[in-house]
Scaffold this active site. Sequence first.
Site, PDB file in Angstrom:
ATOM      1  N   LYS A  35       6.551  -2.242   2.110  1.00 22.00           N
ATOM      2  CA  LYS A  35       5.062  -1.551   2.616  1.00 22.00           C
ATOM      3  C   LYS A  35       4.132  -2.394   2.327  1.00 22.00           C
ATOM      4  O   LYS A  35       3.270  -2.332   1.565  1.00 22.00           O
ATOM      5  CB  LYS A  35       5.138  -0.020   2.233  1.00 22.00           C
ATOM      6  CG  LYS A  35       4.134   0.661   2.829  1.00 22.00           C
ATOM      7  CD  LYS A  35       4.183   2.330   2.293  1.00 22.00           C
ATOM      8  CE  LYS A  35       3.097   2.939   3.215  1.00 22.00           C
ATOM      9  NZ  LYS A  35       3.217   3.070   4.466  1.00 22.00           N
ATOM     10  N   ARG A  80       8.247   4.141  -4.442  1.00 17.64           N
ATOM     11  CA  ARG A  80       8.478   2.977  -3.427  1.00 17.64           C
ATOM     12  C   ARG A  80       7.278   1.840  -3.820  1.00 17.64           C
ATOM     13  O   ARG A  80       7.462   0.662  -3.419  1.00 17.64           O
ATOM     14  CB  ARG A  80       8.096   3.715  -2.292  1.00 17.64           C
ATOM     15  CG  ARG A  80       8.337   2.642  -0.924  1.00 17.64           C
ATOM     16  CD  ARG A  80       8.227   3.331   0.416  1.00 17.64           C
ATOM     17  NE  ARG A  80       6.799   3.973   0.489  1.00 17.64           N
ATOM     18  CZ  ARG A  80       6.898   4.790   1.415  1.00 17.64           C
ATOM     19  NH1 ARG A  80       7.700   5.131   2.452  1.00 17.64           N
ATOM     20  NH2 ARG A  80       5.258   5.353   1.694  1.00 17.64           N
ATOM     21  N   LEU A 140      11.184   0.974   7.248  1.00 25.03           N
ATOM     22  CA  LEU A 140      10.368   1.597   6.145  1.00 25.03           C
ATOM     23  C   LEU A 140      10.992   2.948   5.487  1.00 25.03           C
ATOM     24  O   LEU A 140      11.666   3.566   6.290  1.00 25.03           O
ATOM     25  CB  LEU A 140       9.082   2.013   6.255  1.00 25.03           C
ATOM     26  CG  LEU A 140       8.139   2.599   5.041  1.00 25.03           C
ATOM     27  CD1 LEU A 140       8.032   1.089   4.116  1.00 25.03           C
ATOM     28  CD2 LEU A 140       6.913   3.159   5.183  1.00 25.03           C
ATOM     29  N   TYR A 170       0.806  -1.314   0.071  1.00 26.32           N
ATOM     30  CA  TYR A 170      -0.042  -0.060   0.196  1.00 26.32           C
ATOM     31  C   TYR A 170       0.783   1.276   0.023  1.00 26.32           C
ATOM     32  O   TYR A 170       2.053   0.994   0.095  1.00 26.32           O
ATOM     33  CB  TYR A 170      -1.060  -0.012   1.229  1.00 26.32           C
ATOM     34  CG  TYR A 170      -0.541   0.120   2.572  1.00 26.32           C
ATOM     35  CD1 TYR A 170       0.447  -0.537   3.160  1.00 26.32           C
ATOM     36  CD2 TYR A 170      -0.647   1.526   3.304  1.00 26.32           C
ATOM     37  CE1 TYR A 170       0.959  -0.274   4.420  1.00 26.32           C
ATOM     38  CE2 TYR A 170      -0.088   1.872   4.520  1.00 26.32           C
ATOM     39  CZ  TYR A 170       0.737   0.871   5.022  1.00 26.32           C
ATOM     40  OH  TYR A 170       1.280   1.267   6.329  1.00 26.32           O
ATOM     41  N   GLU A 218      11.618   2.249  14.855  1.00 21.17           N
ATOM     42  CA  GLU A 218      10.785   3.425  14.122  1.00 21.17           C
ATOM     43  C   GLU A 218       9.425   3.244  15.075  1.00 21.17           C
ATOM     44  O   GLU A 218       9.214   2.548  15.714  1.00 21.17           O
ATOM     45  CB  GLU A 218      10.454   3.104  12.595  1.00 21.17           C
ATOM     46  CG  GLU A 218       9.769   1.856  12.160  1.00 21.17           C
ATOM     47  CD  GLU A 218       9.889   1.751  10.503  1.00 21.17           C
ATOM     48  OE1 GLU A 218       9.815   2.575   9.781  1.00 21.17           O
ATOM     49  OE2 GLU A 218       9.681   0.454  10.317  1.00 21.17           O
TER      50      GLU A 218
HETATM   51  N1  PMP Z   1       7.530   3.650   9.052  1.00 20.91           N
HETATM   52  C1  PMP Z   1       6.254   2.961   9.274  1.00 20.91           C
HETATM   53  C2  PMP Z   1       6.356   1.746   9.789  1.00 20.91           C
HETATM   54  C3  PMP Z   1       5.286   3.431   8.436  1.00 20.91           C
HETATM   55  O1  PMP Z   1       4.242   2.686   8.399  1.00 20.91           O
HETATM   56  C4  PMP Z   1       5.363   4.767   7.697  1.00 20.91           C
HETATM   57  C5  PMP Z   1       3.984   5.427   7.032  1.00 20.91           C
HETATM   58  N2  PMP Z   1       3.485   4.691   6.198  1.00 20.91           N
HETATM   59  C6  PMP Z   1       6.589   5.380   7.884  1.00 20.91           C
HETATM   60  C7  PMP Z   1       7.705   4.836   8.537  1.00 20.91           C
HETATM   61  C8  PMP Z   1       6.655   6.873   7.201  1.00 20.91           C
HETATM   62  O2  PMP Z   1       6.662   6.645   5.900  1.00 20.91           O
HETATM   63  P1  PMP Z   1       6.137   7.896   5.066  1.00 20.91           P
HETATM   64  O3  PMP Z   1       7.079   9.290   5.257  1.00 20.91           O
HETATM   65  O4  PMP Z   1       6.624   7.336   3.411  1.00 20.91           O
HETATM   66  O5  PMP Z   1       4.847   8.251   5.244  1.00 20.91           O
END
Ligand code: PMP
Length: 284
Positions: free
Chosen positions: A148, A51, A204, A32, A180
């Site tokens: 993701k 991505r 991620l 997603y 994270e």
């Molecule tokens: N880490 C995780 C585990 C996430 O789910 C997300 C958000 N999808 C992020 C980091 C931040 O990623 P982004 O800046 O691409 O939203």
Amino acid sequence: MRTVYLNGEYIPENEANVSIFDRGFLFADGVYEVTTVVDGKLIGFDGHIERLQRSLNELQMNHKVDREEMLQIHRELVTRNNIDQGMIYLQITRGNPGDRDFAFPPADTPITIVMFTQEKQVVGTSVETKGLKVVSVDDLRWGRRDIKTVQLLYPSLAKMEAKARGADDAWMVQDGFVTEGTSNNAYIVKNGKIITRNLSNDILHGITRKSVLECARLLQMEVEERPFTLDEAYGADEAFATSASGFTNPIVEIDGNKVGSGAPGPVGDKLRGLYLEENRKAAL
Ligand code: PMP
């Protein structure tokens, strides 16, 4: 009622149905993206599409994302649902093989693609001024967090644990080092230096992370990409988290310990300002 997108069609949300045999439903076999909308425009669109393609490739899903087509669908959903601020959720699964089997279906099985809008205030929220409290939890996710996928049960449990412990979110910890947040990348600031975990399969690769680190370099801030411990986080001058819909959100408390003065810090504030300025200019 929202208009959503399902496999080539724009339909009312209550008419959008996916098979009980869909691999996304039975195996969490899907990926997603969430793209933020500000002033009716898409933030960081190209990063999300790149991505998405990478996630599909890593899972050997035989689908080539067509950027122009995706952009058109995103824009159409924004228009049809009259979104000024919010998000567009996009999910692609390995489709419906017509039965349940661990083995992948034939490569020509059509994918399932679902997109819908979520209306939400993203600019000027109270989090910007109040900040968030986090608690630490063990990181019990699988080893390919760089993909993701829609396997979000553990982050969801961690979020619930955080709420039960009186916090807003959880920072996940592996071998003593913060990986994270449940849905965001984690940062601390010490003596003016920004520290955030380096890219690997452990986290991620945030689209917002990339842009915020570019902003930090524009502002001539020092950045160190390496794992940091919980103790370092407790002793940090400042902490924040980044995500597509949160931009940079201040973290003011970790496991009940105030971070710095306990108020949102200047580094995160500055980065948020420049991030928004740059990304609003480049929005599609
Ligand atoms: N880490 C995780 C585990 C996430 O789910 C997300 C958000 N999808 C992020 C980091 C931040 O990623 P982004 O800046 O691409 O939203």
